[in-house]
Scaffold this active site. Sequence first.
Site, PDB file in Angstrom:
ATOM      1  N   ASN A 140      18.776   4.219  53.420  1.00  0.00           N
ATOM      2  CA  ASN A 140      18.247   3.035  54.706  1.00  0.00           C
ATOM      3  C   ASN A 140      19.652   2.302  55.481  1.00  0.00           C
ATOM      4  O   ASN A 140      20.292   1.806  54.565  1.00  0.00           O
ATOM      5  CB  ASN A 140      17.380   2.076  54.224  1.00  0.00           C
ATOM      6  CG  ASN A 140      15.998   2.721  53.906  1.00  0.00           C
ATOM      7  OD1 ASN A 140      15.791   4.186  53.769  1.00  0.00           O
ATOM      8  ND2 ASN A 140      15.018   1.802  53.559  1.00  0.00           N
ATOM      9  N   ASP A 159       8.806   0.120  57.054  1.00  0.00           N
ATOM     10  CA  ASP A 159       9.529  -0.377  56.063  1.00  0.00           C
ATOM     11  C   ASP A 159       9.374  -1.442  55.386  1.00  0.00           C
ATOM     12  O   ASP A 159       8.668  -2.583  56.205  1.00  0.00           O
ATOM     13  CB  ASP A 159      11.087  -0.468  56.801  1.00  0.00           C
ATOM     14  CG  ASP A 159      12.345  -0.453  55.888  1.00  0.00           C
ATOM     15  OD1 ASP A 159      12.014  -0.011  54.824  1.00  0.00           O
ATOM     16  OD2 ASP A 159      13.302  -0.974  56.617  1.00  0.00           O
TER      17      ASP A 159
HETATM   18  O1  G3H Z   1      15.266  -0.995  54.523  1.00  0.00           O
HETATM   19  C1  G3H Z   1      16.220  -1.256  55.450  1.00  0.00           C
HETATM   20  C2  G3H Z   1      17.406  -0.944  54.962  1.00  0.00           C
HETATM   21  O2  G3H Z   1      17.591  -1.588  53.510  1.00  0.00           O
HETATM   22  C3  G3H Z   1      18.677  -1.539  56.004  1.00  0.00           C
HETATM   23  O3  G3H Z   1      19.731  -2.289  55.162  1.00  0.00           O
HETATM   24  O4  G3H Z   1      20.550  -3.506  56.998  1.00  0.00           O
HETATM   25  O5  G3H Z   1      21.677  -3.406  54.891  1.00  0.00           O
HETATM   26  O6  G3H Z   1      21.708  -1.526  56.591  1.00  0.00           O
HETATM   27  P1  G3H Z   1      21.227  -2.713  56.037  1.00  0.00           P
HETATM   28 ZN    ZN Z   2      15.558  -2.050  52.623  1.00  0.00          ZN
END
Ligand code: G3H
Ligand code: ZN
Length: 275
Positions: A224, A79
């Site tokens: 995500n 990621d």
């Molecule tokens: O790439 C990871 C996500 O965008 C996680 O975002 O921690 O705000 O759920 P979040």
């Molecule tokens: Zn993210």
Amino acid sequence: MLTNLNTIFSQHPDYAIAAFNIFGYEDAAAVVAAAEELKEPVILMANRDAVVHMPLPVLGKIMTHLAEQASVPVCVHLDHSTSFDTIREAIEAGFTSVMFDGSQLPMEENIAITKQVVDYAHPLGISVEGEIGSVGYSDPSIQAKTVFTEPEDALFFAESTKVDCLAVSIGTVHRMEQQAANLQFDRLKEIRDKVSVPLVIHGSTGVADSDLTKLSQSGAMKINIGTSLRMAFGKTLRKAMEENPNAYDRIKLFQEPMKAVCQTAKMKMQTLQYK
Ligand code: G3H
Ligand code: ZN
């Protein structure tokens, strides 16, 4: 079974698949257990913090082993990487999917590097996610401003890079602790109407449950989620330690947090699987 994003998207074109940030064995195992209980695919993601904390080959082995043993499709995804070298290292470590995050770069540079990543990854069967526009952070110490995605830019980026999926900025903000994001569904629809590549929504902890369902119904394909699982793990661990002040065996202390992560992951996945 270990798979890449394209396989999951083609097998499940009707609703969004949950992608969870993973920081070690405990949350990885809990998320895979959630997916198996629901008989649904899932995406395990290692973000920059995880990669700094633990060598990529270790993370890769933990996640790919769990994925290979799982009774449902599991994608192991890097990621938010801003480094071609880290992407190469992740692929060598067994990751089946990578994101190049060029969201803080000028568009030409973002396209050029994303394209290099696609040219490297595709012949190896690895799926690639790119980002156009920028999803900012609620944490002011992280330098990433919010820039909403323009539909024309999304089309140009997708056609120029040939990414397998595209992260877009439509109102979410990373690391929100409340489900209070103000989403621009009109913008999502405009992008969806122009771009055929699967769309990704980052920062989805901050999205209300009803909007998660709506995103899934509106053509978003990968959602995500990180902070809500971190909160589930951390808060439950704190409670377990307060209730057992003399306990020091982490395997015992991790039991309740793992259950909490599994429950939260299941709840988020059920919210997305709207059929
Ligand atoms: O790439 C990871 C996500 O965008 C996680 O975002 O921690 O705000 O759920 P979040
Ligand atoms: Zn993210």
